[in-house]
Design a protein around this motif. Sequence first.
Motif, PDB file in Angstrom:
ATOM      1  N   SER A  24      83.491 -38.510 -86.214  1.00 33.79           N
ATOM      2  CA  SER A  24      83.386 -39.968 -86.224  1.00 33.79           C
ATOM      3  C   SER A  24      82.162 -40.340 -87.047  1.00 33.79           C
ATOM      4  N   GLY A  25      82.112 -41.590 -87.449  1.00 34.14           N
ATOM      5  CA  GLY A  25      81.034 -42.027 -88.329  1.00 34.14           C
ATOM      6  C   GLY A  25      81.533 -42.060 -89.758  1.00 34.14           C
ATOM      7  N   ARG A  26      80.690 -41.660 -90.679  1.00 36.93           N
ATOM      8  CA  ARG A  26      81.036 -41.750 -92.101  1.00 36.93           C
ATOM      9  C   ARG A  26      81.846 -40.526 -92.527  1.00 36.93           C
ATOM     10  N   ILE A  27      83.070 -40.453 -92.035  1.00 41.89           N
ATOM     11  CA  ILE A  27      83.910 -39.276 -92.295  1.00 41.89           C
ATOM     12  C   ILE A  27      84.299 -39.169 -93.765  1.00 41.89           C
ATOM     13  N   SER A  28      84.289 -40.261 -94.481  1.00 40.62           N
ATOM     14  CA  SER A  28      84.642 -40.207 -95.902  1.00 40.62           C
ATOM     15  C   SER A  28      83.591 -39.455 -96.710  1.00 40.62           C
ATOM     16  N   ASP A  29      82.405 -39.254 -96.134  1.00 42.69           N
ATOM     17  CA  ASP A  29      81.336 -38.537 -96.836  1.00 42.69           C
ATOM     18  C   ASP A  29      81.371 -37.035 -96.593  1.00 42.69           C
ATOM     19  N   ILE A  30      82.288 -36.583 -95.722  1.00 43.26           N
ATOM     20  CA  ILE A  30      82.335 -35.164 -95.380  1.00 43.26           C
ATOM     21  C   ILE A  30      82.942 -34.361 -96.523  1.00 43.26           C
ATOM     22  N   ASP A  31      82.255 -33.292 -96.911  1.00 43.91           N
ATOM     23  CA  ASP A  31      82.773 -32.412 -97.946  1.00 43.91           C
ATOM     24  C   ASP A  31      83.467 -31.211 -97.304  1.00 43.91           C
ATOM     25  N   THR A  32      82.698 -30.289 -96.766  1.00 45.92           N
ATOM     26  CA  THR A  32      83.254 -29.083 -96.154  1.00 45.92           C
ATOM     27  C   THR A  32      83.204 -29.194 -94.632  1.00 45.92           C
ATOM     28  N   MET A  33      84.255 -28.704 -93.991  1.00 50.76           N
ATOM     29  CA  MET A  33      84.271 -28.569 -92.536  1.00 50.76           C
ATOM     30  C   MET A  33      84.507 -27.100 -92.217  1.00 50.76           C
ATOM     31  N   ALA A  34      83.948 -26.671 -91.108  1.00 50.14           N
ATOM     32  CA  ALA A  34      84.014 -25.232 -90.806  1.00 50.14           C
ATOM     33  C   ALA A  34      83.957 -24.999 -89.309  1.00 50.14           C
ATOM     34  N   TRP A  35      84.343 -23.779 -88.945  1.00 51.48           N
ATOM     35  CA  TRP A  35      84.181 -23.283 -87.588  1.00 51.48           C
ATOM     36  C   TRP A  35      83.259 -22.073 -87.629  1.00 51.48           C
ATOM     37  N   TYR A  36      82.291 -22.094 -86.742  1.00 51.55           N
ATOM     38  CA  TYR A  36      81.397 -20.959 -86.535  1.00 51.55           C
ATOM     39  C   TYR A  36      81.566 -20.503 -85.091  1.00 51.55           C
ATOM     40  N   ARG A  37      81.137 -19.294 -84.815  1.00 53.10           N
ATOM     41  CA  ARG A  37      81.148 -18.837 -83.426  1.00 53.10           C
ATOM     42  C   ARG A  37      79.890 -18.025 -83.156  1.00 53.10           C
ATOM     43  N   GLN A  38      79.547 -18.004 -81.881  1.00 54.25           N
ATOM     44  CA  GLN A  38      78.381 -17.237 -81.454  1.00 54.25           C
ATOM     45  C   GLN A  38      78.729 -16.486 -80.182  1.00 54.25           C
ATOM     46  N   ALA A  39      78.710 -15.174 -80.280  1.00 53.60           N
ATOM     47  CA  ALA A  39      78.948 -14.324 -79.120  1.00 53.60           C
ATOM     48  C   ALA A  39      77.618 -14.086 -78.408  1.00 53.60           C
ATOM     49  N   PRO A  40      77.661 -13.763 -77.122  1.00 54.76           N
ATOM     50  CA  PRO A  40      76.422 -13.505 -76.375  1.00 54.76           C
ATOM     51  C   PRO A  40      75.562 -12.447 -77.051  1.00 54.76           C
ATOM     52  N   GLY A  41      74.303 -12.762 -77.268  1.00 59.21           N
ATOM     53  CA  GLY A  41      73.371 -11.811 -77.858  1.00 59.21           C
ATOM     54  C   GLY A  41      73.509 -11.625 -79.351  1.00 59.21           C
ATOM     55  N   LYS A  42      74.365 -12.423 -79.979  1.00 61.66           N
ATOM     56  CA  LYS A  42      74.576 -12.278 -81.424  1.00 61.66           C
ATOM     57  C   LYS A  42      74.257 -13.589 -82.137  1.00 61.66           C
ATOM     58  N   GLN A  43      74.099 -13.477 -83.453  1.00 61.00           N
ATOM     59  CA  GLN A  43      73.843 -14.670 -84.248  1.00 61.00           C
ATOM     60  C   GLN A  43      75.128 -15.451 -84.487  1.00 61.00           C
ATOM     61  N   ARG A  44      74.960 -16.720 -84.750  1.00 63.80           N
ATOM     62  CA  ARG A  44      76.107 -17.549 -85.085  1.00 63.80           C
ATOM     63  C   ARG A  44      76.664 -17.083 -86.430  1.00 63.80           C
ATOM     64  N   GLU A  45      77.994 -16.995 -86.510  1.00 63.03           N
ATOM     65  CA  GLU A  45      78.623 -16.514 -87.741  1.00 63.03           C
ATOM     66  C   GLU A  45      79.754 -17.446 -88.167  1.00 63.03           C
ATOM     67  N   LEU A  46      79.984 -17.480 -89.464  1.00 62.61           N
ATOM     68  CA  LEU A  46      81.076 -18.285 -89.998  1.00 62.61           C
ATOM     69  C   LEU A  46      82.408 -17.634 -89.654  1.00 62.61           C
ATOM     70  N   VAL A  47      83.339 -18.441 -89.155  1.00 62.00           N
ATOM     71  CA  VAL A  47      84.696 -17.972 -88.898  1.00 62.00           C
ATOM     72  C   VAL A  47      85.607 -18.388 -90.054  1.00 62.00           C
ATOM     73  N   ALA A  48      85.580 -19.669 -90.393  1.00 61.24           N
ATOM     74  CA  ALA A  48      86.407 -20.172 -91.478  1.00 61.24           C
ATOM     75  C   ALA A  48      85.868 -21.524 -91.927  1.00 61.24           C
ATOM     76  N   SER A  49      86.098 -21.845 -93.191  1.00 63.37           N
ATOM     77  CA  SER A  49      85.680 -23.136 -93.724  1.00 63.37           C
ATOM     78  C   SER A  49      86.775 -23.688 -94.614  1.00 63.37           C
ATOM     79  N   ILE A  50      86.762 -25.010 -94.776  1.00 62.38           N
ATOM     80  CA  ILE A  50      87.749 -25.667 -95.622  1.00 62.38           C
ATOM     81  C   ILE A  50      87.082 -26.844 -96.302  1.00 62.38           C
ATOM     82  N   ARG A  51      87.232 -26.906 -97.632  1.00 64.80           N
ATOM     83  CA  ARG A  51      86.652 -28.004 -98.393  1.00 64.80           C
ATOM     84  C   ARG A  51      87.591 -29.207 -98.372  1.00 64.80           C
ATOM     85  N   SER A  52      87.109 -30.298 -98.890  1.00 59.28           N
ATOM     86  CA  SER A  52      87.941 -31.501 -98.929  1.00 59.28           C
ATOM     87  C   SER A  52      89.163 -31.304 -99.818  1.00 59.28           C
TER      88      SER A  52
END
Length: 122
Positions: A24-52
């Motif tokens: 919500s908000g200025r959604i027209s300004d969004i370029d890339t959207m992505a999903w990241y995940r973080q498992a216990p004791g691990k760093q956040r990592e990229l799962v997948a991304s998609i550009r406009s």
Amino acid sequence: VQLEESGGGLVQAGGSLRLSCDASGRISDIDTMAWYRQAPGKQRELVASIRSDRYTVYSDSVKGRFTISRDNAKGAVYLQMNSLEPGDTGVYYCNAVVIVRTIEGSQSFDYWGQGTQVTVSS
């Protein structure tokens, strides 16, 4: 830009889940959207991304099992997760990148959702 995830839960190995993220908000300004995940004791990592323009990137660990998609008009991004494995367990975060272009150059801003828990049991 505000992001809200939904769709997480508990599933057995081999099952499926579909995550949704509504912006919500200025959604027209969004370029890339992505999903990241973080498992216990691990760093956040990229799962997948998609550009406009719908160009997608996947981590090697989810290729062939997960599919990312988006609805630009709604400012929404989705993650269809099939053949889930215990290693997919973690908190999944939605991310949106806004690029602001000025005569001096461009600047990017990252926005994050609160996260949704995905637990895959063996």
